[in-house]
Design an enzyme around this catalytic site. Structure first.
Site, mmCIF file in Angstrom:
data_model
loop_
_atom_site.group_PDB
_atom_site.id
_atom_site.type_symbol
_atom_site.label_atom_id
_atom_site.label_comp_id
_atom_site.label_asym_id
_atom_site.label_seq_id
_atom_site.Cartn_x
_atom_site.Cartn_y
_atom_site.Cartn_z
ATOM 1 N N ASP A 66 27.415 46.766 42.733
ATOM 2 C CA ASP A 66 26.692 45.512 42.476
ATOM 3 C C ASP A 66 25.223 45.786 42.154
ATOM 4 O OD1 ASP A 66 26.457 42.795 42.180
ATOM 5 O OD2 ASP A 66 26.279 42.372 44.323
ATOM 6 N N HIS A 118 25.051 46.730 32.879
ATOM 7 C CA HIS A 118 26.461 47.144 32.991
ATOM 8 C C HIS A 118 26.675 48.483 32.288
ATOM 9 C CE1 HIS A 118 27.236 43.358 34.819
ATOM 10 N NE2 HIS A 118 27.141 42.637 33.715
ATOM 11 N N LEU A 131 41.242 64.198 41.838
ATOM 12 C CA LEU A 131 40.809 62.892 42.343
ATOM 13 C C LEU A 131 41.637 61.749 41.758
ATOM 14 C CD1 LEU A 131 38.555 61.149 43.795
ATOM 15 C CD2 LEU A 131 37.393 61.125 41.570
HETATM 16 C C1 IPE Z 1 31.497 41.657 43.162
HETATM 17 O O1 IPE Z 1 30.212 41.469 42.688
HETATM 18 C C2 IPE Z 1 32.392 42.107 42.076
HETATM 19 C C3 IPE Z 1 32.053 43.351 41.397
HETATM 20 C C4 IPE Z 1 31.091 44.177 41.689
HETATM 21 C C5 IPE Z 1 32.907 43.685 40.309
HETATM 22 P P1 IPE Z 1 29.617 40.021 42.387
HETATM 23 O O2 IPE Z 1 28.206 40.225 42.033
HETATM 24 O O3 IPE Z 1 30.470 39.322 41.392
HETATM 25 O O4 IPE Z 1 29.790 39.300 43.799
HETATM 26 P P2 IPE Z 1 29.168 37.927 44.321
HETATM 27 O O5 IPE Z 1 29.684 36.841 43.437
HETATM 28 O O6 IPE Z 1 27.678 38.030 44.248
HETATM 29 O O7 IPE Z 1 29.648 37.811 45.722
HETATM 30 C C1 IPE Z 2 28.030 44.020 39.299
HETATM 31 O O1 IPE Z 2 26.732 43.729 38.921
HETATM 32 C C2 IPE Z 2 28.939 44.207 38.113
HETATM 33 C C3 IPE Z 2 29.923 43.135 37.916
HETATM 34 C C4 IPE Z 2 30.131 42.134 38.721
HETATM 35 C C5 IPE Z 2 30.726 43.226 36.733
HETATM 36 P P1 IPE Z 2 26.245 42.238 38.758
HETATM 37 O O2 IPE Z 2 26.435 41.833 37.340
HETATM 38 O O3 IPE Z 2 26.895 41.366 39.756
HETATM 39 O O4 IPE Z 2 24.703 42.391 39.060
HETATM 40 P P2 IPE Z 2 23.785 41.343 39.813
HETATM 41 O O5 IPE Z 2 24.400 41.081 41.155
HETATM 42 O O6 IPE Z 2 23.729 40.112 38.977
HETATM 43 O O7 IPE Z 2 22.471 42.034 39.912
HETATM 44 MG MG MG Z 3 26.377 40.775 41.627
#
Ligand code: IPE
Ligand code: IPE
Ligand code: MG
Length: 253
Positions: free
Chosen positions: A23, A40, A134
């Site tokens: 995240d 990303h 792995l």
């Molecule tokens: C969780 O992250 C899903 C992934 C990292 C793929 P999110 O950023 O979507 O989670 P929430 O919505 O903040 O809980």
């Molecule tokens: C996690 O990073 C990746 C996915 C959920 C695909 P985020 O896109 O949730 O990044 P933040 O939380 O907005 O910084």
């Molecule tokens: Mg996020």
């Protein structure tokens, strides 16, 4: 009670299975005045590094949360760019995974993906099916509740077909129908990006997993950061319901 506990620190202190919520990509990009997708993209590079660390340390399985069943709620543009990125990564990385003896497994409801992406997923998995190093598990359109629900539905079908009876339903049987069947349960769960929640990740399988949260945003989660998480894990005593004294005694035995 059977917990598929794979590591209780009695051996080398290294987890057999690490599960990560990657995240913070969006915030990483925002801080640089870049579009979210740039975060990303940077995150894919971190995935490569994390795979390398796990392979080098002899970790058996790495599960990465790439796209949750709730992530469809994001702006359509971000969702489609994420799908493109996933497709491109599958096409580009499969060869490299195979060369590094990494086996790939995708978990989640893939029926929601385009036929093209579904084909690419199947091809990528088939391409490194015989690898013995792995095991890299990518959770895509995955939700912990979906996993338990589909397991329940499969068991229900078996019962309807007269192949199982209600008394046959045990914790081990349910596990058999989940996406991570046969894989040691995660020993260590890591979430980057500062949020301290599960966000519908592996609900069934995290029952006895050690949790590690860090403020570091996923694109910045480098080898040193991963090693800090592993060091934290190595210091923990896993008790699985027993007392600390019992655990110490069984170590000496
Ligand atoms: C969780 O992250 C899903 C992934 C990292 C793929 P999110 O950023 O979507 O989670 P929430 O919505 O903040 O809980
Ligand atoms: C996690 O990073 C990746 C996915 C959920 C695909 P985020 O896109 O949730 O990044 P933040 O939380 O907005 O910084
Ligand atoms: Mg996020």
């Amino acid at each position: 009670m059977s917990h598929k506990k794979s590591n209780n620190n009695s051996e080398n202190g290294m987890p057999r299975h690490v599960a990560i919520i990657m995240d913070g990509n969006g915030r990483w990009a925002k801080r640089r005045f870049l579009p979210r997708i740039a975060g990303h993209r940077a995150g894919v590079e971190t995935v490569r590094q994390a795979v390398r660390v796990c392979a080098e340390k002899g970790i058996e399985a790495l599960t990465l949360f790439a796209f949750s069943s709730e992530n469809w709620r994001r702006p359509a543009k971000e969702v489609s760019l994420l799908m493109e990125l996933f497709l491109a990564a599958l096409q580009r990385e499969t060869r490299r995974l195979k060369d590094n003896n990494v086996r790939l497994k995708i978990i989640g409801d893939r029926s929601a993906f385009t036929p093209r992406l579904q084909e690419e997923i199947a091809a990528a998995e088939a391409g490194c099916r015989d690898c013995t190093g792995l095991l890299l598990i990518v959770a895509a359109n995955y939700g912990g509740r979906w996993d338990i629900t589909q397991a329940a539905r499969c068991i229900g079908e078996q019962i309807e077909a007269g192949k199982l009876r209600a008394v046959d339903i045990t914790s081990d049987l349910i596990e058999e129908y989940t996406s991570l069947h046969g894989i040691p349960e995660p020993d260590l769960f890591i979430r980057t990006g500062g949020e301290e929640r599960i966000s519908n990740f592996l609900l069934w399988h995290l029952a006895y997993t050690e949790f590690y949260f860090t403020e570091i945003l996923w694109p910045d989660f480098d080898t040193a950061a991963f090693e800090a998480a592993l060091a934290s894990f190595a210091r923990r005593q896993r008790r699985f319901g027993r007392t600390g004294e019992q655990v110490e005694q069984s170590k000496g035995a």
